[in-house]
Motif scaffolding. Structure first.
Motif, mmCIF file in Angstrom:
data_model
loop_
_atom_site.group_PDB
_atom_site.id
_atom_site.type_symbol
_atom_site.label_atom_id
_atom_site.label_comp_id
_atom_site.label_asym_id
_atom_site.label_seq_id
_atom_site.Cartn_x
_atom_site.Cartn_y
_atom_site.Cartn_z
ATOM 1 N N LEU A 183 -39.719 23.560 -6.946
ATOM 2 C CA LEU A 183 -38.570 22.173 -7.740
ATOM 3 C C LEU A 183 -39.317 22.118 -9.052
ATOM 4 O O LEU A 183 -38.996 21.863 -9.890
ATOM 5 C CB LEU A 183 -38.715 21.224 -6.676
ATOM 6 N N LYS A 184 -40.651 22.460 -8.617
ATOM 7 C CA LYS A 184 -41.571 22.019 -9.854
ATOM 8 C C LYS A 184 -40.566 23.090 -11.146
ATOM 9 O O LYS A 184 -41.012 22.888 -12.157
ATOM 10 C CB LYS A 184 -42.633 22.274 -9.839
ATOM 11 N N LEU A 185 -40.207 24.375 -10.598
ATOM 12 C CA LEU A 185 -39.942 25.547 -11.818
ATOM 13 C C LEU A 185 -38.916 25.432 -12.605
ATOM 14 O O LEU A 185 -38.400 25.292 -13.615
ATOM 15 C CB LEU A 185 -39.624 26.335 -11.334
ATOM 16 N N GLY A 186 -37.517 24.109 -11.915
ATOM 17 C CA GLY A 186 -36.829 23.309 -12.251
ATOM 18 C C GLY A 186 -35.348 24.170 -13.103
ATOM 19 O O GLY A 186 -35.100 24.605 -11.655
ATOM 20 N N GLY A 187 -35.394 24.298 -13.968
ATOM 21 C CA GLY A 187 -34.030 25.654 -14.175
ATOM 22 C C GLY A 187 -34.415 26.588 -15.311
ATOM 23 O O GLY A 187 -34.325 27.345 -15.879
ATOM 24 N N SER A 188 -36.172 26.525 -14.976
ATOM 25 C CA SER A 188 -36.866 27.791 -15.605
ATOM 26 C C SER A 188 -36.561 29.343 -15.674
ATOM 27 O O SER A 188 -36.796 30.254 -16.179
ATOM 28 C CB SER A 188 -38.706 27.548 -15.725
ATOM 29 N N GLU A 189 -35.985 29.522 -14.667
ATOM 30 C CA GLU A 189 -35.622 31.113 -14.168
ATOM 31 C C GLU A 189 -33.473 30.442 -13.579
ATOM 32 O O GLU A 189 -33.560 29.479 -13.126
ATOM 33 C CB GLU A 189 -36.086 31.143 -13.336
ATOM 34 N N SER A 190 -33.491 31.585 -12.782
ATOM 35 C CA SER A 190 -32.054 31.793 -12.761
ATOM 36 C C SER A 190 -31.763 31.942 -11.394
ATOM 37 O O SER A 190 -33.496 31.910 -10.684
ATOM 38 C CB SER A 190 -30.952 33.449 -12.750
ATOM 39 N N PRO A 191 -31.266 31.163 -10.908
ATOM 40 C CA PRO A 191 -31.055 31.372 -9.302
ATOM 41 C C PRO A 191 -31.568 31.665 -8.221
ATOM 42 O O PRO A 191 -32.136 31.922 -7.113
ATOM 43 C CB PRO A 191 -29.424 30.347 -8.602
ATOM 44 N N LYS A 192 -31.073 33.010 -9.072
ATOM 45 C CA LYS A 192 -31.535 34.494 -8.104
ATOM 46 C C LYS A 192 -32.639 34.724 -8.128
ATOM 47 O O LYS A 192 -32.695 34.697 -6.846
ATOM 48 C CB LYS A 192 -30.596 35.528 -8.541
ATOM 49 N N ASP A 193 -33.351 34.483 -9.096
ATOM 50 C CA ASP A 193 -34.981 34.721 -8.658
ATOM 51 C C ASP A 193 -35.773 33.597 -8.871
ATOM 52 O O ASP A 193 -36.357 33.914 -8.250
ATOM 53 C CB ASP A 193 -34.858 35.388 -10.670
ATOM 54 N N LEU A 194 -34.900 32.452 -8.943
ATOM 55 C CA LEU A 194 -35.567 31.249 -8.302
ATOM 56 C C LEU A 194 -35.761 31.342 -6.548
ATOM 57 O O LEU A 194 -37.098 31.255 -5.719
ATOM 58 C CB LEU A 194 -34.724 30.178 -8.235
ATOM 59 N N MET A 195 -34.759 31.991 -5.744
ATOM 60 C CA MET A 195 -34.609 32.108 -4.496
ATOM 61 C C MET A 195 -35.372 33.218 -4.547
ATOM 62 O O MET A 195 -36.298 33.479 -3.030
ATOM 63 C CB MET A 195 -32.862 32.675 -4.033
ATOM 64 N N ALA A 196 -35.979 34.037 -4.978
ATOM 65 C CA ALA A 196 -36.124 35.324 -4.695
ATOM 66 C C ALA A 196 -37.816 35.487 -4.246
ATOM 67 O O ALA A 196 -38.780 36.001 -3.156
ATOM 68 C CB ALA A 196 -36.284 36.295 -5.593
ATOM 69 N N LEU A 197 -37.684 33.605 -5.274
ATOM 70 C CA LEU A 197 -39.657 33.394 -4.532
ATOM 71 C C LEU A 197 -39.689 33.131 -3.157
ATOM 72 O O LEU A 197 -40.574 33.385 -2.449
ATOM 73 C CB LEU A 197 -39.434 32.245 -5.991
ATOM 74 N N VAL A 198 -38.412 32.443 -2.365
ATOM 75 C CA VAL A 198 -38.781 32.495 -1.463
ATOM 76 C C VAL A 198 -38.268 32.874 -0.310
ATOM 77 O O VAL A 198 -37.730 32.801 0.757
ATOM 78 C CB VAL A 198 -38.365 31.119 -0.607
ATOM 79 N N GLY A 199 -37.681 34.393 -0.909
ATOM 80 C CA GLY A 199 -37.838 35.826 0.106
ATOM 81 C C GLY A 199 -36.237 35.670 0.481
ATOM 82 O O GLY A 199 -36.087 35.742 0.895
#
Length: 611
Positions: A554-570
């Motif tokens: 949540l703290k990352l906001g929109g700093s990355e694409s949806p694909k990259d953000l969700m990759a952070l949680v596998g």
């Protein structure tokens, strides 16, 4: 939970973090500074961005200045929009909103060159500059902006688009909001009492336990919409054509392409999710077949979709709702609870129902250096509690993402809905814990119907929009009967033969604001709900470790694409099995509802269940 009638809360937000009133001299001061700063930025950087000599330092410097300026300009625009959302009938506020939009256009025109030059920049130069440390905070913004490169027009053409928008599409959207928000529905109750109600109130009557009341509400709703139908139909036709013209000039390949670009999603990903939604429509029929038995009806119609299972739907006071939501959030994360509590303590919520207030609910992020606010009309219904949880999920997300700068502050729509639906799940689990079998039945019914409305109904509405946009482009203006036929077909496909949507329902698309002011927004809800159904299983399996990762996300906001953000949680957004995992989780909820009914029916055999 209270059983006696409760007055709606007199809770209005405090917007003083922005301005004291529409006459605050700081508003004109912002626009004066913005005008001067825009001129200086244009003089300093025009012609230097789309250049083989561009350096990372110069690009970062220009973006930082424009970002700071955009952050300040967002404040008067948002202030005007927020005021208008609570009083759409005020000519003074309407005029103020229009003035801020016109000022914003002046600002946009002056700085349009920078993004256009960035979009025109040779890819080899971009590849050389992006790894430089000076651009670390702007990599995602640069990449997302350049996604529009194939669709950019010349600067004079872009200026014309922006200059005419306030008397074009934006004006038609404002007209829609003013008409729908201020329309009065004349409801004649079964006892003969006649009352005038708003859109928010008439929709609530469709959830009453008494079927005769629901039928009266459906009559009033249909009659009221008929009164504004010709204007709304013409408005929607105009907006459909307005978008068609812009898409043609930009050489967009299909109507929803611009939404996919802003959401940073591939068409194949969206088509995958919507296709899976349609493949699983059978879950809807499965649920409503059981609900029909519980209600003791031979047939369910459009007036029965959201009927409560039992005679008395409990009322939930504002204070009770606050305590429940905060307790639920706190059980997952103390930090999450504390962020949510700020909204109550500091006056960041407008919950009072009143005439002229726009329908629905939303959370406005505003800017990273201010704070988010939430709007809803709280009518003491249990589903209002879930709406509060939903919007506070957004609010917590916005609060956490204030660690980012303005360009990285807002996430894309599909992930924006992730936190809101996660908040709903936390409250639902808290409500179910310790409830009786009868209460669990009601809670599961409300939750499942909410999920259906979020996943399947939004997918059906996405198909409605697709067909309307295509039909308008290929066949010309669409009449009310044709809109109604498309609406009925797509909605009925969702329900199968479990619910019969009567002729009244044919015009019930007329009040859906997203069709008018955010074309193709609706599929973001399907994405968000399905994401959460899978993520919530991960949360229960991983416990506190997941909570930490979730807060970081949540703290990352929109700093990355949806694909990259969700990759952070596998999570891989293109993995069909991942999405099917969400439907498996939903199937478990339906199966538990069926089990609860068998258990309750066995205990109360022979008793009347008619509502």
């Amino acid at each position: 939970m209270s059983s006696s009638p409760i007055a709606p809360p007199q809770v209005r937000w405090d917007l003083s973090v922005l301005y004291s009133s529409i006459h605050d001299p700081k508003i004109e001061a912002v626009w004066k500074w913005a005008s001067d700063e825009s001129d200086e930025i244009a003089a300093s950087y025009r012609g230097k961005i789309n250049s083989p000599d561009l350096t990372a330092q110069l690009l970062a410097e220009s973006l930082k200045r424009v970002e700071a300026l955009s952050n300040e300009v967002a404040k008067p625009i948002t202030f005007a929009s927020l005021l208008f959302s609570t009083d759409t009938a005020s000519p003074e506020i309407g005029a103020f909103l229009q003035k801020q939009r016109e000022k914003a256009t002046e600002f946009s025109v002056k700085l349009m060159f920078l993004e256009l030059e960035l979009q025109a920049l040779d890819q080899a130069i971009v590849d050389r500059l992006l790894p430089e440390p000076e651009l670390e905070n702007y990599r995602h913004f640069i990449t997302a902006t350049r996604a529009y490169s194939p669709f950019r027009l010349s600067e004079p053409e872009e200026i014309i688009f922006e200059e005419t928008a306030n008397t074009g599409g934006r004006a038609w959207v404002r007209l829609f909001e003013q008409i729908v928000s201020n329309h009065v529905y004349k409801l004649v109750l079964p006892d003969g009492e006649s009352v005038e109600v708003t859109q928010q109130e008439i929709v609530k009557y469709l959830r009453e336990p008494d079927r005769a009341v629901r039928a009266a509400a459906a009559d009033a709703f249909t009659a009221g919409l008929a009164e504004i139908q010709s204007t709304i139909v013409f408005t929607y036709n105009t907006l459909l054509q307005d978008k068609a013209v812009e898409d043609r000039l930009r050489q967009m390949e299909y109507p929803e392409q611009s939404r996919h670009l802003s959401n940073e999603l591939e068409k194949s990903t969206v088509d995958l999710v919507i296709g899976e939604c349609r493949e699983h429509y059978g879950l809807v029929s499965r649920f409503y077949d059981v609900k029909r038995k519980i209600l003791g009806l031979d047939e369910l119609t459009h007036i029965d979709r959201y009927a409560p299972l039992f005679e008395a739907e409990r009322e939930v006071s504002w204070d009770e709702a606050r305590e429940l939501v905060l307790r639920s959030f706190g059980g997952f994360s103390k930090e999450m609870r504390d962020r949510a509590d700020e909204f109550f303590e500091k006056g960041w919520i407008d919950a009072e129902p009143r005439k002229g207030k726009r329908g629905g609910a939303f959370c406005s992020y505003i800017t990273p250096d201010t704070h988010p606010v939430v709007l809803q009309s709280y009518l003491n219904k249990s589903d209002d509690v879930m709406t509060l949880a939903h919007e506070l999920g957004h609010g917590v997300h916005a609060s956490f993402s204030r660690e980012q700068t303005y360009y990285n502050f807002h996430g894309t729509l599909p992930l924006a809905e992730l936190a809101s639906t996660f908040g709903e799940m936390l409250v639902f689990e808290n409500l179910v814990a310790g409830a009786t079998t009868k209460d669990k039945l009601a809670l599961y019914a409300e939750k499942i119907e909410g999920i259906f409305a979020t996943i399947f109904r939004q997918a059906a509405m996405f198909r409605f929009e697709q067909r309307c946009h295509e039909k308008r482009r290929t066949e010309g203006e669409i009449n009310a009967d044709e809109f109604g036929e498309i609406w009925q077909q797509e909605m009925q496909a969702m329900f199968g033969d479990s619910v019969s949507l009567g002729d009244q329902h044919r015009c019930w698309w007329l009040y859906v604001g997203h069709f008018f002011y955010s074309p193709f927004y609706v599929y973001a809800y399907s994405f968000g709900e399905l994401l959460v159904l899978s993520l919530y299983q991960m949360a229960k399996e991983r416990g506190s470790a997941f909570a930490e990762d979730y807060i970081k996300l949540l703290k990352l906001g929109g700093s990355e694409s949806p694909k990259d953000l969700m990759a952070l949680v596998g999570i891989d957004l293109d993995d069909r099995e991942f999405w099917r995992g969400g439907f498996r989780a939903l199937e478990k909820l339906v199966a538990e509802f069926e089990r609860l009914w068998d258990e309750y029916d066995g205990k109360t055999a022979g008793s009347s269940m008619h509502t």
